[in-house]
Design a protein around this motif. Structure first.
Motif, short mmCIF file in Angstrom:
data_model
loop_
_atom_site.label_atom_id
_atom_site.label_comp_id
_atom_site.label_asym_id
_atom_site.label_seq_id
_atom_site.Cartn_x
_atom_site.Cartn_y
_atom_site.Cartn_z
N CYS A 1 14.01 5.77 -6.15
CA CYS A 1 14.96 5.55 -5.06
C CYS A 1 14.22 5.17 -3.77
N GLU A 2 13.15 5.89 -3.50
CA GLU A 2 12.42 5.70 -2.25
C GLU A 2 11.80 4.30 -2.16
N ILE A 3 11.15 3.85 -3.23
CA ILE A 3 10.47 2.56 -3.14
C ILE A 3 11.47 1.41 -3.12
N GLY A 4 12.64 1.60 -3.77
CA GLY A 4 13.67 0.57 -3.71
C GLY A 4 14.17 0.39 -2.29
N ALA A 5 14.34 1.51 -1.59
CA ALA A 5 14.78 1.45 -0.20
C ALA A 5 13.68 0.94 0.71
N LEU A 6 12.46 1.39 0.46
CA LEU A 6 11.31 0.98 1.28
C LEU A 6 11.07 -0.53 1.18
N ASN B 1 0.66 9.07 -6.05
CA ASN B 1 0.85 10.51 -5.81
C ASN B 1 1.84 11.11 -6.80
N THR B 2 2.88 10.36 -7.12
CA THR B 2 3.87 10.83 -8.09
C THR B 2 3.23 11.00 -9.47
N SER B 3 2.38 10.06 -9.86
CA SER B 3 1.71 10.13 -11.16
C SER B 3 0.79 11.35 -11.23
N VAL B 4 0.13 11.66 -10.12
CA VAL B 4 -0.73 12.86 -10.07
C VAL B 4 0.13 14.12 -10.29
N GLU B 5 1.26 14.18 -9.61
CA GLU B 5 2.14 15.35 -9.76
C GLU B 5 2.72 15.44 -11.16
N MET B 6 3.00 14.30 -11.77
CA MET B 6 3.49 14.30 -13.15
C MET B 6 2.46 14.93 -14.08
N ALA B 7 1.20 14.60 -13.87
CA ALA B 7 0.12 15.19 -14.68
C ALA B 7 0.04 16.69 -14.46
N LYS B 8 0.21 17.13 -13.22
CA LYS B 8 0.21 18.57 -12.94
C LYS B 8 1.35 19.27 -13.67
N PRO C 1 0.80 -1.23 0.00
CA PRO C 1 0.00 0.00 0.00
C PRO C 1 0.83 1.28 0.00
N ARG C 2 1.92 1.31 0.75
CA ARG C 2 2.73 2.54 0.81
C ARG C 2 3.43 2.80 -0.52
N ILE C 3 3.95 1.76 -1.14
CA ILE C 3 4.60 1.92 -2.44
C ILE C 3 3.59 2.36 -3.49
N ALA C 4 2.40 1.77 -3.45
CA ALA C 4 1.35 2.16 -4.39
C ALA C 4 0.95 3.62 -4.19
#
Length: 325
Positions: free
Chosen positions: A180-185, A138-145, A130-133
């Motif tokens: 980077c974050e999800i690889g570490a997470l 959220n990243t995809s939303v910001e990419m659209a912005k 769930p956290r990775i998703a």
């Protein structure tokens, strides 16, 4: 991506991601399959999956299958964004090959990009991760912005450096930071380690996009795999152009006029604009900013485990700002 400085382990993992994607993109719908594989096989630096794998290796991953699938998911998100970008930019080539929109049309490309986004989310398995998703959603939303902000700023000579940073943060840097974050997470790194590697990815992502925008001005079409000055021709005002527009001279006035008139003389106006930007101090100004972001990224490495992987990450930071394609 130049992989000469990566360990054989990371190189092998990147090859596994590539093989995984080829298999995963074997969709029942023939055109979706062909267009997706066409996008994948067009090449690319595989920077985003490399960051997932580097982070996972840094924190000694135990579940390799999970890490490979996460690396594949971020590449799918990136591929989807490229397909959509090419629709907006009316691009006919990317990396020296016809774009999906050039071969299958805009309508198909719109849905093909959306399909890849959805398949990336499926690959993450939100129920188990769930956290990775959440991070990638959220990243995809910001990419659209970021893309919307870019559309609204076409041919706008009054946009600022801050406006530019807003765009590239969302269009590029946040997905690299998330990689980077999800690889570490996924490898149960500590909160402080996750924070450091996320900052590393973010700052390197900013440097990466600035370098891309420098190359769009000064590289040849053959080197880029697309027309030189393509972004400028589409009305995308990047950092070197913003700096050139800020100069108080006749060249700056001529550049402003060409952009406002949307390069009415076609390639002549575009080439003249590229010449003005290239011959000004704007290019060096942009390089200095790229280097500053690269150095900020490298500063985060002292908070991460020592060893060959950290050395790879240091070398990768150098490559980001020194590459010529």
């Amino acid at each position: 991506m130049n992989k000469f400085f990566l360990t054989s382990k990371i190189k092998n993992d990147i090859e596994e991601v590539e093989a995984f994607l080829i298999n995963y993109l074997d969709f029942p719908h023939q055109n979706l399959k062909e267009s997706s594989l066409h996008t994948l096989k067009a090449g690319g630096k595989r920077i985003r999956p490399a960051f997932v794998l580097l982070a996972g290796s840094l924190f000694k991953y135990e579940d390799k299958e999970k890490l490979i699938s996460l690396a594949a998911a971020v590449e799918l998100i990136h591929m989807a964004s490229l397909i959509h970008d090419d629709i907006i930019d009316n691009s006919v080539t990317r990396r020296g090959r016809p774009t999906v929109r050039a071969l299958w049309g805009n309508d198909f490309s719109l849905y093909a990009g959306g399909y890849l986004f959805a398949k990336a989310i499926q690959l993450i398995n939100p129920k188990e991760n769930p956290r990775i998703a959440e991070i990638l959603a959220n990243t995809s939303v910001e990419m659209a912005k970021g893309e919307l902000a870019q559309i609204q700023s076409f041919f706008d000579i009054d946009q600022t450096v801050r406006d530019y940073f807003y765009r590239i943060k969302r269009k590029t840097a946040l997905l690299i930071a998330a990689s980077c974050e999800i690889g570490a997470l996924a490898c149960n790194a500590s909160k402080n380690e996750i924070k450091a590697i996320k900052k590393y990815g973010y700052n390197l992502g900013m440097a990466f996009q600035i370098q891309d925008d420098i190359l769009d001005i000064e590289s040849t079409s053959m080197e880029l795999g697309k027309p030189a000055g393509n972004d400028l021709a589409q009305g995308i005002i990047t950092l070197p152009t913003i700096y050139a527009l800020q100069k108080k001279n006749t060249d700056s006035l001529e550049l402003k006029k060409s952009i406002v008139n949307r390069f009415t003389s076609g390639s002549y106006d575009i080439n003249k604009a590229l010449e003005i930007i290239s011959n000004s101090t704007a290019m060096d100004d942009a390089r200095r900013i790229s280097f500053k972001y690269m150095q900020k990224a490298k500063d985060q490495l002292e908070y991460l485990p020592k060893g060959m992987i950290r050395k790879n990450m240091d070398q990768l930071a150098n490559y980001i700002v020194e590459r010529n394609y």
